[in-house]
Design a protein around this motif. Structure first.
Motif, PDB file in Angstrom:
ATOM      1  N   ASP A  61       0.801  -1.227   0.000  1.00 41.99           N
ATOM      2  CA  ASP A  61       0.000   0.000   0.000  1.00 41.99           C
ATOM      3  C   ASP A  61       0.836   1.282   0.000  1.00 41.99           C
ATOM      4  N   GLN A  62       2.168   1.155  -0.010  1.00 39.38           N
ATOM      5  CA  GLN A  62       2.993   2.368   0.024  1.00 39.38           C
ATOM      6  C   GLN A  62       4.043   2.306  -1.057  1.00 39.38           C
ATOM      7  N   ASP A  63       4.354   3.452  -1.641  1.00 39.90           N
ATOM      8  CA  ASP A  63       5.411   3.482  -2.646  1.00 39.90           C
ATOM      9  C   ASP A  63       6.782   3.303  -2.007  1.00 39.90           C
ATOM     10  N   TRP A  64       6.976   3.929  -0.849  1.00 36.09           N
ATOM     11  CA  TRP A  64       8.285   3.843  -0.205  1.00 36.09           C
ATOM     12  C   TRP A  64       8.176   4.184   1.280  1.00 36.09           C
ATOM     13  N   SER A  65       9.141   3.702   2.028  1.00 35.59           N
ATOM     14  CA  SER A  65       9.211   4.072   3.443  1.00 35.59           C
ATOM     15  C   SER A  65      10.492   4.852   3.721  1.00 35.59           C
ATOM     16  N   VAL A  66      11.542   4.550   2.952  1.00 33.78           N
ATOM     17  CA  VAL A  66      12.797   5.299   3.048  1.00 33.78           C
ATOM     18  C   VAL A  66      13.237   5.605   1.624  1.00 33.78           C
ATOM     19  N   ARG A  67      13.647   6.841   1.401  1.00 36.64           N
ATOM     20  CA  ARG A  67      13.984   7.270   0.045  1.00 36.64           C
ATOM     21  C   ARG A  67      15.304   8.035   0.109  1.00 36.64           C
ATOM     22  N   VAL A  68      16.254   7.634  -0.724  1.00 39.61           N
ATOM     23  CA  VAL A  68      17.565   8.291  -0.715  1.00 39.61           C
ATOM     24  C   VAL A  68      17.716   9.103  -1.997  1.00 39.61           C
ATOM     25  N   ILE A  69      18.024  10.378  -1.848  1.00 41.96           N
ATOM     26  CA  ILE A  69      18.151  11.270  -3.012  1.00 41.96           C
ATOM     27  C   ILE A  69      19.478  12.029  -2.956  1.00 41.96           C
ATOM     28  N   PRO A  70      19.955  12.458  -4.117  1.00 39.93           N
ATOM     29  CA  PRO A  70      21.123  13.356  -4.082  1.00 39.93           C
ATOM     30  C   PRO A  70      20.707  14.666  -3.429  1.00 39.93           C
ATOM     31  N   ASN A  71      21.575  15.279  -2.666  1.00 40.94           N
ATOM     32  CA  ASN A  71      21.268  16.575  -2.064  1.00 40.94           C
ATOM     33  C   ASN A  71      21.108  17.611  -3.183  1.00 40.94           C
ATOM     34  N   LYS A  72      20.026  18.376  -3.112  1.00 45.77           N
ATOM     35  CA  LYS A  72      19.751  19.376  -4.153  1.00 45.77           C
ATOM     36  C   LYS A  72      20.792  20.496  -4.130  1.00 45.77           C
ATOM     37  N   PHE A  73      21.386  20.731  -2.961  1.00 45.27           N
ATOM     38  CA  PHE A  73      22.421  21.761  -2.812  1.00 45.27           C
ATOM     39  C   PHE A  73      23.683  21.090  -2.271  1.00 45.27           C
ATOM     40  N   PRO A  74      24.340  20.277  -3.122  1.00 44.05           N
ATOM     41  CA  PRO A  74      25.428  19.441  -2.599  1.00 44.05           C
ATOM     42  C   PRO A  74      26.657  20.246  -2.206  1.00 44.05           C
ATOM     43  N   ALA A  75      27.307  19.795  -1.126  1.00 44.16           N
ATOM     44  CA  ALA A  75      28.564  20.406  -0.699  1.00 44.16           C
ATOM     45  C   ALA A  75      29.699  19.979  -1.632  1.00 44.16           C
ATOM     46  N   LEU A  76      29.548  18.825  -2.267  1.00 40.48           N
ATOM     47  CA  LEU A  76      30.558  18.310  -3.208  1.00 40.48           C
ATOM     48  C   LEU A  76      29.848  17.829  -4.459  1.00 40.48           C
ATOM     49  N   GLN A  77      30.572  17.737  -5.563  1.00 39.95           N
ATOM     50  CA  GLN A  77      29.953  17.315  -6.821  1.00 39.95           C
ATOM     51  C   GLN A  77      30.400  15.929  -7.245  1.00 39.95           C
ATOM     52  N   THR A  78      29.433  15.154  -7.753  1.00 42.92           N
ATOM     53  CA  THR A  78      29.755  13.770  -8.113  1.00 42.92           C
ATOM     54  C   THR A  78      30.588  13.667  -9.389  1.00 42.92           C
ATOM     55  N   THR A  79      30.463  14.642 -10.279  1.00 42.55           N
ATOM     56  CA  THR A  79      31.195  14.537 -11.537  1.00 42.55           C
ATOM     57  C   THR A  79      32.474  15.360 -11.478  1.00 42.55           C
ATOM     58  N   GLY A  80      33.453  14.923 -12.233  1.00 42.29           N
ATOM     59  CA  GLY A  80      34.696  15.694 -12.325  1.00 42.29           C
ATOM     60  C   GLY A  80      35.881  14.884 -11.866  1.00 42.29           C
ATOM     61  N   GLU A  81      37.036  15.397 -12.272  1.00 47.18           N
ATOM     62  CA  GLU A  81      38.291  14.752 -11.910  1.00 47.18           C
ATOM     63  C   GLU A  81      38.755  15.277 -10.558  1.00 47.18           C
ATOM     64  N   LEU A  82      39.551  14.468  -9.893  1.00 48.65           N
ATOM     65  CA  LEU A  82      40.084  14.847  -8.591  1.00 48.65           C
ATOM     66  C   LEU A  82      41.361  15.679  -8.790  1.00 48.65           C
ATOM     67  N   THR A  83      41.206  16.807  -9.452  1.00 52.54           N
ATOM     68  CA  THR A  83      42.373  17.601  -9.827  1.00 52.54           C
ATOM     69  C   THR A  83      43.020  18.273  -8.621  1.00 52.54           C
ATOM     70  N   PRO A  84      44.302  18.004  -8.369  1.00 57.57           N
ATOM     71  CA  PRO A  84      44.961  18.722  -7.285  1.00 57.57           C
ATOM     72  C   PRO A  84      45.339  20.120  -7.769  1.00 57.57           C
ATOM     73  N   HIS A  85      45.614  20.968  -6.837  1.00 55.73           N
ATOM     74  CA  HIS A  85      45.793  22.379  -7.145  1.00 55.73           C
ATOM     75  C   HIS A  85      46.699  22.949  -6.058  1.00 55.73           C
ATOM     76  N   THR A  86      47.787  23.556  -6.440  1.00 53.94           N
ATOM     77  CA  THR A  86      48.645  24.182  -5.421  1.00 53.94           C
ATOM     78  C   THR A  86      48.799  25.659  -5.725  1.00 53.94           C
ATOM     79  N   GLU A  87      49.082  26.401  -4.674  1.00 53.81           N
ATOM     80  CA  GLU A  87      49.144  27.866  -4.776  1.00 53.81           C
ATOM     81  C   GLU A  87      50.130  28.292  -3.682  1.00 53.81           C
ATOM     82  N   GLY A  88      51.403  28.296  -4.011  1.00 49.77           N
ATOM     83  CA  GLY A  88      52.410  28.636  -3.010  1.00 49.77           C
ATOM     84  C   GLY A  88      52.409  27.620  -1.877  1.00 49.77           C
ATOM     85  N   VAL A  89      52.221  28.076  -0.666  1.00 50.42           N
ATOM     86  CA  VAL A  89      52.215  27.169   0.489  1.00 50.42           C
ATOM     87  C   VAL A  89      50.936  26.321   0.571  1.00 50.42           C
TER      88      VAL A  89
END
Lengths: 330, 330
Positions: A61-89
């Motif tokens: 009688d129910q579509d779901w009881s627990v539902r997992v979704i990507p955060n609409k305002f994610p702190a990190l992004q799933t796509t992309g390369e793990l590019t390192p980046h340096t800037e002096g120290v």
């Protein structure tokens, strides 16, 4: 006389300020409320959130009881390369990772403790499944699952939910715990968490409740009043190795602990965090022991704490545990 | 794309969440007020606080301008032996230490930024004198000076004041900074803080203001929006080596930074912390560089931060510094 106590894993010190010891009713619980009205997490409003990455149905009688979704305002992004980046120290990395939301009920319930034990167990299973899925992403090193309950604890929506952030690096606190538990293992040939569980069950003063699989206790060097840890009795570095039987125990103990906190402290805001070993990559983490940490939000973290990483706790863990043990749950 | 950034000293990571970047006016400043009425810190009410350990007179017409007293509700006690205590896996110590309050003005002023620069310099001198005095106590390892401004930042009295806690152990955060700056020194033969100051002055994007002795900047791996560090240009591990000329600069820059924050962010609550090397005991700490850290209280620390020691900062330090630079102070 106040006491200085050292956490046997992370080596962090706390001051247990017995002179100005506070009883539960002396804490002023922050009851700042969250916006009500339209709730994007309620069943029926699925189109206002991203498509799910996992769904747990309860019955016909129910579509779901627990539902997992990507955060609409994610702190990190799933796509992309793990590019390192340096800037002096300085060093940086592109913000690659996963940020998901686990909606813990289809109905508009604001308190995890109000859900039936089997529903809480489904939430715990959802955490495990998501961690297992994200383990396959070679860019990522570990997953952190946490729950912010109440506005004062950082929640922005009332509908009961937890979050998962998978990271391309091992965060500081986890690496401190890995280092500390390894140090203990090398010195004693035993797991520090197993020794804590054994000593606490033996002494009893800091145990809040337990069953044959799980123990809830107030840690010896509690940073915060009514801080709680929930540990499995059986040693395992990885939460995601847990089976349904263990989840049933964790769910029952977690519900009980939350009900006790609600009664003792007027339903306080809290943060709940899963601490589990990083994704397997060949490093030996067999000395680690997964567990949950729960911090009711009762005091303010101020300059001394920020300046030192040293906490002043106005309620001893022994007295917190005693208060919580005394509260009867039907 | 969000950015992961690493603090070059403590090795702690932060997420700079550029996607949901917040401008100053988007922060809802917590304006929770402190009890008004009788103030134990005002001139005339000296008998409601303990006898002072130090007093700074301003002129013939005033008894004092800065008054240092033992905290009436100390987190640690000055008397007693440093008795260690073990309990199975756990270690503790008797809570020996000092806890003092520096009352920063005789009049009822709630904001340090409202005081004249020379009065702020007197406060800075009082910190130095108290540290120098406590250095003589062989039980103690270091002193932490901090200031909680506003109820949301943990203050319990409105009258402008700071606090000093002297500890029998070196707190975690300071020892992380000592380890990190030593590691950098061994690798580069230079002080990491000196290199940061040089790089920041050269790049300019994170500098808020500076004079010939002091720089105020938003750190590359800021944990919090509008986090600020104030560093002396000249290398010195110990704050208490500073002379009056340096204090005049620090006072002027601190006042300016606080005035800018007040205008940019509606007088936010904040924590200010002095980071200085431990009391000399023969260990080489020549690689350390004292500084002040300032955290306006704009966001809530939630489960992810507690679980990981990893911070999500919704305003990049570059944008925070730019906003603060643009604010003109008369």
């Amino acid at each position: 006389m106040p006491m200085l106590r050292k956490d046997p894993i992370a080596g962090r010190w706390v001051i247990i300020a017995t002179e100005r010891a506070k009883r539960p009713r002396e804490y002023q619980v922050d009851t700042e409320s969250l916006p009500s009205g339209f709730c994007p997490f309620c069943a029926g409003n699925e189109d206002s959130t991203p498509d799910p990455v996992a769904i747990y149905p309860k019955g016909a009688d129910q579509d779901w009881s627990v539902r997992v979704i990507p955060n609409k305002f994610p702190a990190l992004q799933t796509t992309g390369e793990l590019t390192p980046h340096t800037e002096g120290v300085y060093e940086g990395l592109a913000g690659v990772g996963a940020h998901e939301v686990i909606i813990e009920a289809a109905e508009h319930v604001s308190d995890l403790a109000a859900l039936p034990v089997d529903q809480i167990a489904t939430v715990l299973r959802a955490w495990k499944d998501r961690i297992n899925d994200l383990r396959n992403d070679e860019r990522l090193e570990c997953a952190v699952v946490f729950k912010n309950h109440g506005a004062a604890a950082g929640a922005s929506l009332e509908h009961t939910h937890s979050q998962l952030i998978a990271l391309p690096i091992i965060p500081k606190r986890l690496s401190e715990e890995l280092v500390g538990s390894k140090r203990y293992y090398l010195a004693h040939d035993r797991c520090v968490y197993c020794d804590i569980v054994a000593q606490e069950l033996d002494e009893g003063t800091r145990v809040v409740c337990s069953d044959d699989k799980v123990v809830a206790l107030t840690p010896f060097a509690s940073r915060f009043p009514f801080e709680l840890w929930i540990l499995p009795r059986e040693h395992d570095p990885w939460y995601e190795n847990s089976d349904d039987e263990l989840f049933a125990s964790v769910a029952a103990v977690l519900k009980r602990v939350l009900q006790k906190l609600n009664r003792a402290l007027d339903s306080p805001p809290f943060n709940l965090m899963l601490h589990s070993a990083p994704f397997p990559d060949g490093d030996d983490v067999s000395h680690y022991h997964w567990h949950l940490e729960l911090i009711p939000k009762l005091t303010k973290v101020a300059g001394f704490e920020w300046g030192t990483g040293f906490y002043i706790n106005p309620t001893s863990p022994e007295s917190a545990a005693e208060h919580l043990r005394e509260i009867e749950i039907d």
